[in-house]
Design an enzyme around this catalytic site. Structure first.
Site, mmCIF file in Angstrom:
data_model
loop_
_atom_site.group_PDB
_atom_site.id
_atom_site.type_symbol
_atom_site.label_atom_id
_atom_site.label_comp_id
_atom_site.label_asym_id
_atom_site.label_seq_id
_atom_site.Cartn_x
_atom_site.Cartn_y
_atom_site.Cartn_z
ATOM 1 N N ASP A 1 -32.341 -108.277 15.116
ATOM 2 C CA ASP A 1 -32.200 -108.556 13.679
ATOM 3 C C ASP A 1 -33.166 -109.636 13.194
ATOM 4 O OD1 ASP A 1 -30.246 -106.629 13.484
ATOM 5 O OD2 ASP A 1 -28.577 -108.028 13.767
ATOM 6 N N SER B 1 -20.996 -109.723 13.436
ATOM 7 C CA SER B 1 -20.621 -108.864 14.579
ATOM 8 C C SER B 1 -19.255 -109.266 15.126
ATOM 9 C CB SER B 1 -21.640 -109.023 15.715
ATOM 10 O OG SER B 1 -22.871 -108.491 15.345
ATOM 11 N N SER C 1 -28.257 -100.585 22.637
ATOM 12 C CA SER C 1 -27.603 -100.746 21.343
ATOM 13 C C SER C 1 -26.154 -101.176 21.549
ATOM 14 C CB SER C 1 -27.640 -99.425 20.560
ATOM 15 O OG SER C 1 -26.642 -99.426 19.554
HETATM 16 C C1 S3P Z 1 -24.767 -105.053 15.904
HETATM 17 C C2 S3P Z 1 -25.691 -104.521 16.753
HETATM 18 C C3 S3P Z 1 -27.119 -104.346 16.400
HETATM 19 C C4 S3P Z 1 -27.501 -105.158 15.178
HETATM 20 C C5 S3P Z 1 -26.483 -105.099 14.082
HETATM 21 C C6 S3P Z 1 -25.127 -105.557 14.579
HETATM 22 C C7 S3P Z 1 -23.362 -105.160 16.372
HETATM 23 O O1 S3P Z 1 -27.355 -102.982 16.145
HETATM 24 O O2 S3P Z 1 -28.755 -104.741 14.690
HETATM 25 O O3 S3P Z 1 -26.879 -105.928 13.004
HETATM 26 O O4 S3P Z 1 -22.577 -105.904 15.775
HETATM 27 O O5 S3P Z 1 -23.026 -104.510 17.371
HETATM 28 P P1 S3P Z 1 -27.691 -101.958 17.348
HETATM 29 O O6 S3P Z 1 -26.621 -102.126 18.329
HETATM 30 O O7 S3P Z 1 -27.655 -100.585 16.764
HETATM 31 O O8 S3P Z 1 -29.056 -102.330 17.823
#
Ligand code: S3P
Length: 439
Positions: A324, A31, A176
């Site tokens: 995750d 991320s 999210s």
């Molecule tokens: C992420 C946010 C999460 C996560 C993904 C990475 C990010 O998804 O599941 O692996 O880097 O912003 P969501 O924001 O859709 O829940």
């Protein structure tokens, strides 16, 4: 030939282990790597990204940046030298922008591309082409963006230049970070403020990085506000180890009685480490040492010891902090005494695959009964009872890695149909596994 047939080129057999132990570092955070590329590419000035994640997802974002004229040089394998082009400095790409398997890459970049003065087409692999984009198209359209998508909701997406990007106040129906970040990134192009609120706080790497790059940002619980209309300077940034990658080895250590594992230099952002709180409730012997700050993110070392675990209950408010890690919590639940209930987890069906279903099918193949409902899982733990089986990763990196860890504790051999997908987030996974696995 594989038991799945000759076409299963990346099927992998995994044999049980006797124990887990050692000291390791995991791969850089995915991320934060995506975000570092975005903020350095749009900065006014040059930056060095140290310890960048060399995995398919983040490399696809890197290629997208290069396609829009950003000069990115790789040095000493994991350092990137990025010549920032400024907020409006990208050039029109000559072809489609391909994001592979990455929801983060595509959703975050849609926020940026919606505000550019050129058109773009965003595509992805089969999994990404089935993932919901309405959740970003709707708020971005309210901001003035001009986005077309397959059936109005799936990639590929075509973005045409907007007359103007306007700040909005958006109450997101889902927690999210991808949705929140997409809107905030578009908001960087508005002269008026942009506000995003969410039902529960999702990971806050975007907000932290905005602050790190001197972009004014106000955070109040689940609400984030940015002013917009500002440029920012280049700045060197170091990426810490990925907590979600560490979580696989934390799980491996917890399920072996006499194990002892140390994982160095892991990101410990409070919005990411919900897994630690859940493990403590389950009786997991886990400790954090050496906690420090690095580039606006908390980082530390984690030590784990094999533990006798008990079942736990999770509700909707717990899910964003372990979004995750649910596959791993399910595996741990199978090795715990008592019942584990995971509720309010419907978002898992929208990931690289339908993870609630993939968990339920794979663990059942390995002999663990799982009750799967629309947005919940119920698992009655039976420690030491997993058996080797043929399981499907559904081409989802986190499912493949979870089953590889489960296989260590199973009786007999396990074969996972596709492990190639692990390259999207953690190409070094099996090397580290071999290092800590005692046979
Ligand atoms: C992420 C946010 C999460 C996560 C993904 C990475 C990010 O998804 O599941 O692996 O880097 O912003 P969501 O924001 O859709 O829940």
């Amino acid at each position: 030939m594989s038991i799945f047939g000759s076409k299963q080129k990346s099927a992998k057999k995994i044999f049980p282990a006797k124990n887990i132990g050692g000291q390791i570092q995991v791969s850089p955070d995915k991320s934060i790597s995506h975000r570092a590329l975005i903020f350095t590419s749009l900065a006014n000035g040059n930056s060095c990204i140290k310890n960048f994640l060399n995995a398919e997802d983040t490399l696809n974002t890197l290629k997208v940046m290069r396609k829009m004229g950003v000069s990115i040089e790789r040095k000493r394998d994991t350092s990137l030298y990025v010549r920032g082009k400024g907020r409006y400095g990208f050039s029109e790409p000559s072809g489609k922008l391909y994001f592979g398997n990455s929801g983060t890459g595509m959703r975050l970049m849609t926020g940026i591309l919606a505000a550019q003065r050129f058109s773009s087409v965003l595509t992805g692999d089969k999994s990404l082409s089935g993932r919901p984009m309405k959740r970003i198209i709707e708020p971005l359209t309210r901001m003035g963006a001009n986005i077309m998508a397959k059936d109005n909701q799936f990639p590929p997406m075509k973005i045409k230049p907007a007359e103007e990007i306007k700040g909005i106040s958006y109450d997101s129906p889902i927690a999210s970070a991808q949705v929140k970040s997409c809107i905030l990134l578009a908001g960087l192009y508005s002269e008026k403020p942009t506000v995003v609120s969410e039902p529960y706080k999702s990971r806050d790497h975007t907000e932290r990085m905005m602050d790190y790059f001197e972009i004014p940002v106000e955070v109040n619980k689940n609400r984030v506000k940015i002013q917009g209309g500002k440029n920012w300077p280049g700045r060197d940034i170091t990426i810490p180890g990925d907590f979600s990658s560490a979580a696989f080895f934390i799980t491996a250590a917890l399920i072996f009685e006499n194990s002892s594992l140390e994982i160095k230099n892991v990101n410990l952002n409070p919005t990411r480490k919900g897994f630690i709180n859940i493990l403590k409730k389950m009786g997991g012997g886990i400790e954090i040492k050496n906690e420090r700050q690095s580039c606006n993110e908390p980082v530390g070392d984690i030590t784990v010891k094999g533990s006798k675990l008990k079942g736990v209950s999770l509700s909707a408010k717990d899910i964003p902090g372990v979004i995750d890690e649910i596959p791993l919590i399910s595996l741990l639940a199978s090795q715990a005494d008592g019942k584990t209930i995971i509720e309010g987890a419907g978002e898992l069906r929208k990931k690289e695959t339908d993870r609630l279903h993939a968990i339920s099918c794979g663990l059942q193949d390995m002999g663990q009964a799982v009750t799967e409902n629309i947005d919940s899982l119920v698992i009655n733990g039976r420690p030491h009872s997993l058996k080797g089986a043929r399981v499907k990763s559904h081409s989802d990196h986190r499912m493949a890695m979870m089953f590889a860890i489960a296989a260590l504790k199973a009786k007999g051999e396990t074969e996972i149909d596709n492990t190639e997908c692990i390259k999207t987030s953690f190409p070094g996974f099996f090397n580290i596994l071999d290092e800590i696995k005692k046979c």
